[in-house]
Design a protein around this motif. Structure first.
Motif, PDB file in Angstrom:
ATOM      1  N   TYR A 272       1.729   0.092  67.999  1.00 51.91           N
ATOM      2  CA  TYR A 272       1.559   1.442  67.466  1.00 51.91           C
ATOM      3  C   TYR A 272       1.252   2.436  68.583  1.00 51.91           C
ATOM      4  N   GLU A 273       1.846   3.627  68.455  1.00 49.83           N
ATOM      5  CA  GLU A 273       1.496   4.761  69.306  1.00 49.83           C
ATOM      6  C   GLU A 273       1.401   6.004  68.433  1.00 49.83           C
ATOM      7  N   ALA A 274       0.435   6.855  68.739  1.00 45.96           N
ATOM      8  CA  ALA A 274       0.255   8.098  67.986  1.00 45.96           C
ATOM      9  C   ALA A 274      -0.137   9.199  68.949  1.00 45.96           C
ATOM     10  N   VAL A 275       0.206  10.427  68.586  1.00 43.82           N
ATOM     11  CA  VAL A 275      -0.263  11.606  69.309  1.00 43.82           C
ATOM     12  C   VAL A 275      -0.870  12.555  68.286  1.00 43.82           C
ATOM     13  N   ILE A 276      -2.101  12.950  68.562  1.00 43.64           N
ATOM     14  CA  ILE A 276      -2.821  13.896  67.704  1.00 43.64           C
ATOM     15  C   ILE A 276      -2.922  15.219  68.442  1.00 43.64           C
ATOM     16  N   ALA A 277      -2.513  16.298  67.796  1.00 44.59           N
ATOM     17  CA  ALA A 277      -2.625  17.637  68.362  1.00 44.59           C
ATOM     18  C   ALA A 277      -3.890  18.298  67.836  1.00 44.59           C
ATOM     19  N   SER A 278      -4.599  19.009  68.712  1.00 45.34           N
ATOM     20  CA  SER A 278      -5.916  19.523  68.342  1.00 45.34           C
ATOM     21  C   SER A 278      -5.863  20.651  67.323  1.00 45.34           C
ATOM     22  N   VAL A 279      -4.785  21.455  67.313  1.00 46.78           N
ATOM     23  CA  VAL A 279      -4.693  22.542  66.343  1.00 46.78           C
ATOM     24  C   VAL A 279      -4.456  21.937  64.958  1.00 46.78           C
ATOM     25  N   GLY A 280      -5.411  22.140  64.076  1.00 48.27           N
ATOM     26  CA  GLY A 280      -5.304  21.582  62.736  1.00 48.27           C
ATOM     27  C   GLY A 280      -5.556  20.089  62.675  1.00 48.27           C
ATOM     28  N   ALA A 281      -6.061  19.482  63.776  1.00 46.95           N
ATOM     29  CA  ALA A 281      -6.237  18.023  63.830  1.00 46.95           C
ATOM     30  C   ALA A 281      -4.998  17.355  63.240  1.00 46.95           C
ATOM     31  N   SER A 282      -3.848  17.658  63.857  1.00 41.39           N
ATOM     32  CA  SER A 282      -2.545  17.316  63.294  1.00 41.39           C
ATOM     33  C   SER A 282      -1.987  16.023  63.878  1.00 41.39           C
ATOM     34  N   LEU A 283      -1.492  15.158  63.009  1.00 39.78           N
ATOM     35  CA  LEU A 283      -0.771  13.957  63.437  1.00 39.78           C
ATOM     36  C   LEU A 283       0.624  14.395  63.876  1.00 39.78           C
ATOM     37  N   ARG A 284       0.819  14.486  65.200  1.00 45.02           N
ATOM     38  CA  ARG A 284       2.072  15.016  65.720  1.00 45.02           C
ATOM     39  C   ARG A 284       3.168  13.957  65.740  1.00 45.02           C
ATOM     40  N   SER A 285       2.795  12.705  65.992  1.00 43.72           N
ATOM     41  CA  SER A 285       3.776  11.623  65.968  1.00 43.72           C
ATOM     42  C   SER A 285       3.070  10.303  65.720  1.00 43.72           C
ATOM     43  N   LEU A 286       3.791   9.368  65.128  1.00 45.94           N
ATOM     44  CA  LEU A 286       3.293   8.009  64.920  1.00 45.94           C
ATOM     45  C   LEU A 286       4.496   7.087  64.931  1.00 45.94           C
ATOM     46  N   THR A 287       4.477   6.109  65.835  1.00 46.51           N
ATOM     47  CA  THR A 287       5.587   5.181  65.942  1.00 46.51           C
ATOM     48  C   THR A 287       5.070   3.747  65.908  1.00 46.51           C
ATOM     49  N   TYR A 288       5.964   2.842  65.520  1.00 46.30           N
ATOM     50  CA  TYR A 288       5.690   1.404  65.561  1.00 46.30           C
ATOM     51  C   TYR A 288       6.896   0.729  66.183  1.00 46.30           C
ATOM     52  N   GLY A 289       6.680   0.093  67.324  1.00 47.12           N
ATOM     53  CA  GLY A 289       7.802  -0.516  68.029  1.00 47.12           C
ATOM     54  C   GLY A 289       8.869   0.487  68.393  1.00 47.12           C
ATOM     55  N   GLY A 290       8.453   1.745  68.593  1.00 45.73           N
ATOM     56  CA  GLY A 290       9.378   2.794  68.985  1.00 45.73           C
ATOM     57  C   GLY A 290      10.038   3.531  67.844  1.00 45.73           C
ATOM     58  N   ARG A 291       9.852   3.099  66.601  1.00 44.56           N
ATOM     59  CA  ARG A 291      10.484   3.807  65.479  1.00 44.56           C
ATOM     60  C   ARG A 291       9.470   4.726  64.799  1.00 44.56           C
ATOM     61  N   ASP A 292       9.962   5.889  64.384  1.00 51.07           N
ATOM     62  CA  ASP A 292       9.097   6.880  63.757  1.00 51.07           C
ATOM     63  C   ASP A 292       8.628   6.415  62.382  1.00 51.07           C
ATOM     64  N   LEU A 293       7.333   6.597  62.131  1.00 55.12           N
ATOM     65  CA  LEU A 293       6.778   6.380  60.798  1.00 55.12           C
ATOM     66  C   LEU A 293       6.509   7.704  60.086  1.00 55.12           C
ATOM     67  N   VAL A 294       6.454   8.799  60.857  1.00 50.08           N
ATOM     68  CA  VAL A 294       6.313  10.146  60.298  1.00 50.08           C
ATOM     69  C   VAL A 294       7.314  11.048  61.007  1.00 50.08           C
TER      70      VAL A 294
ATOM     71  N   GLY B 274      -6.031  25.349  52.547  1.00 51.24           N
ATOM     72  CA  GLY B 274      -7.332  25.494  53.169  1.00 51.24           C
ATOM     73  C   GLY B 274      -7.396  26.431  54.351  1.00 51.24           C
ATOM     74  N   LEU B 275      -8.457  26.245  55.163  1.00 51.48           N
ATOM     75  CA  LEU B 275      -8.767  27.151  56.262  1.00 51.48           C
ATOM     76  C   LEU B 275      -8.768  26.456  57.624  1.00 51.48           C
ATOM     77  N   ALA B 276      -8.628  25.141  57.637  1.00 46.25           N
ATOM     78  CA  ALA B 276      -8.768  24.389  58.886  1.00 46.25           C
ATOM     79  C   ALA B 276      -7.443  24.152  59.601  1.00 46.25           C
ATOM     80  N   GLY B 277      -6.335  24.476  58.964  1.00 47.01           N
ATOM     81  CA  GLY B 277      -5.030  24.126  59.514  1.00 47.01           C
ATOM     82  C   GLY B 277      -4.714  24.748  60.853  1.00 47.01           C
ATOM     83  N   TRP B 278      -5.357  25.882  61.179  1.00 37.38           N
ATOM     84  CA  TRP B 278      -5.095  26.534  62.467  1.00 37.38           C
ATOM     85  C   TRP B 278      -6.340  26.586  63.352  1.00 37.38           C
ATOM     86  N   LEU B 279      -7.381  25.849  62.980  1.00 39.91           N
ATOM     87  CA  LEU B 279      -8.533  25.729  63.860  1.00 39.91           C
ATOM     88  C   LEU B 279      -8.206  24.774  65.001  1.00 39.91           C
ATOM     89  N   ASP B 280      -8.764  25.052  66.190  1.00 39.35           N
ATOM     90  CA  ASP B 280      -8.587  24.161  67.330  1.00 39.35           C
ATOM     91  C   ASP B 280      -9.771  23.202  67.367  1.00 39.35           C
TER      92      ASP B 280
END
Length: 314
Positions: free
Chosen positions: A18-40, A91-97
């Protein structure tokens, strides 16, 4: 000094395949892969996050109808962040850093504060941890009320799941929900709960796994079947049986399903939004409805927590 990407600080996580990247704006799941294939459905770091993709929704998920609600004997009027439908959306948190308060190779904990404001006059500290492990990516969200009065609260995630090969129409959906929230066609405003098999089972009844087909869904479901541990599971798979699951416990009695239909064909139906929610759409107006909308009320200096997990199938 390097410029911060438009989606904020990037937090790369890895555990096993598994690999994931979380972006701080909105605590957003930017990518999630398993064995190189996208899960989102991913998005690039240096873009403004599209369509709440992967965002953490707080202090309410989904819509507040007309942007108005009453709580504690007072009336409030929120900004209409879904202007075409006239609602306050997600909500209100989607654009908070969010700031990182703890980080390791396989996890990150982010924190932000929803400060008191005219239409939501409570201070809520939102802390969320993303952790990768053998069972996938688990996100936990905790809200702490640092106000002197009780505060209304709700939360949920907004990932667009990807089964794998083929199109969304061909993917197999298993959704263990017995009830769907009927909404108005034009504004998606809640009406009442209905059995999924009552009026349009081809659109709403996926208790037995089957292809999604061409149906368009943007509805909340409840009456979820759960296992012996109280866990509900939604599965989305391709013709080869590979795909992705999303699980959550009783903290989320609702789930929004959205086939991500967009006006531009190239941007439409790229993934299936599966959004576990602690409360129903328009839960801040719970008194309007005959069913339990699940609004959480957090007392001063108290907390509420919910979590969910995304994992690969096959």
């Amino acid at each position: 000094m390097a410029r911060t990407p438009l989606s904020g600080t990037q937090h790369a996580l890895r555990a096993g395949d598994y690999e994931a990247v979380i972006a701080s704006v909105g605590a957003s799941l930017r990518s999630l892969t398993y064995g190189g294939r996208d899960l989102v459905v991913p998005f690039d770091a240096d873009v403004v996050r599209p369509s709440y993709r992967g965002a953490t929704l707080a202090p309410w998920p989904n819509r507040i109808v007309d942007g108005t609600y009453s709580f504690g004997g007072r009336d409030f009027e929120l900004a209409l962040t879904e202007p075409t439908r006239g609602h306050a959306l997600h909500g209100l948190a989607g654009w908070l850093d969010f700031d990182a308060v703890d980080k390791g190779p396989d996890h990150v904990t982010l924190e932000a504060v929803v400060e008191p404001q005219t239409a939501y006059p409570w201070r809520i500290v939102v802390t969320t941890t993303f952790e990768l492990g053998p069972d996938g990516l688990t996100q936990t969200v905790t809200a702490r009320n640092e106000s002197t009065e009780a505060a209304p609260w709700g939360t949920g995630p907004h990932p667009y799941l990807v089964a794998g090969e083929g199109t969304l129409d061909e993917w197999i959906l298993e959704l263990p929900a017995a009830q769907v929230l009927a909404v108005t066609d034009d504004r998606l405003s809640p009406i009442d709960l209905e059995p999924v098999g009552q009026d349009d089972p081809a659109r709403f009844d996926f208790r037995e796994p089957r292809a999604i087909g061409s149906v368009e869904i943007d509805h909340a479901f409840t009456g979820l079947s759960r296992d012996a541990d109280g866990v509900a599971t939604v599965r989305v798979t391709d013709a080869a049986g590979r795909g992705v699951s999303m699980t959550w416990d009783a903290a989320c009695p609702w789930v929004q399903i959205h086939t991500a239909d967009k006006p531009v064909p190239a941007e439409s139906r790229l993934g299936l939004a599966v959004e576990p929610m602690t409360c129903a759409p328009d839960a801040f107006n719970a008194a309007r409805y005959s069913y339990d909308a699940g609004l959480i009320v957090i007392e001063p200096e108290q907390s509420a927590t919910a979590s969910w997990c995304i994992a690969a199938i096959g």
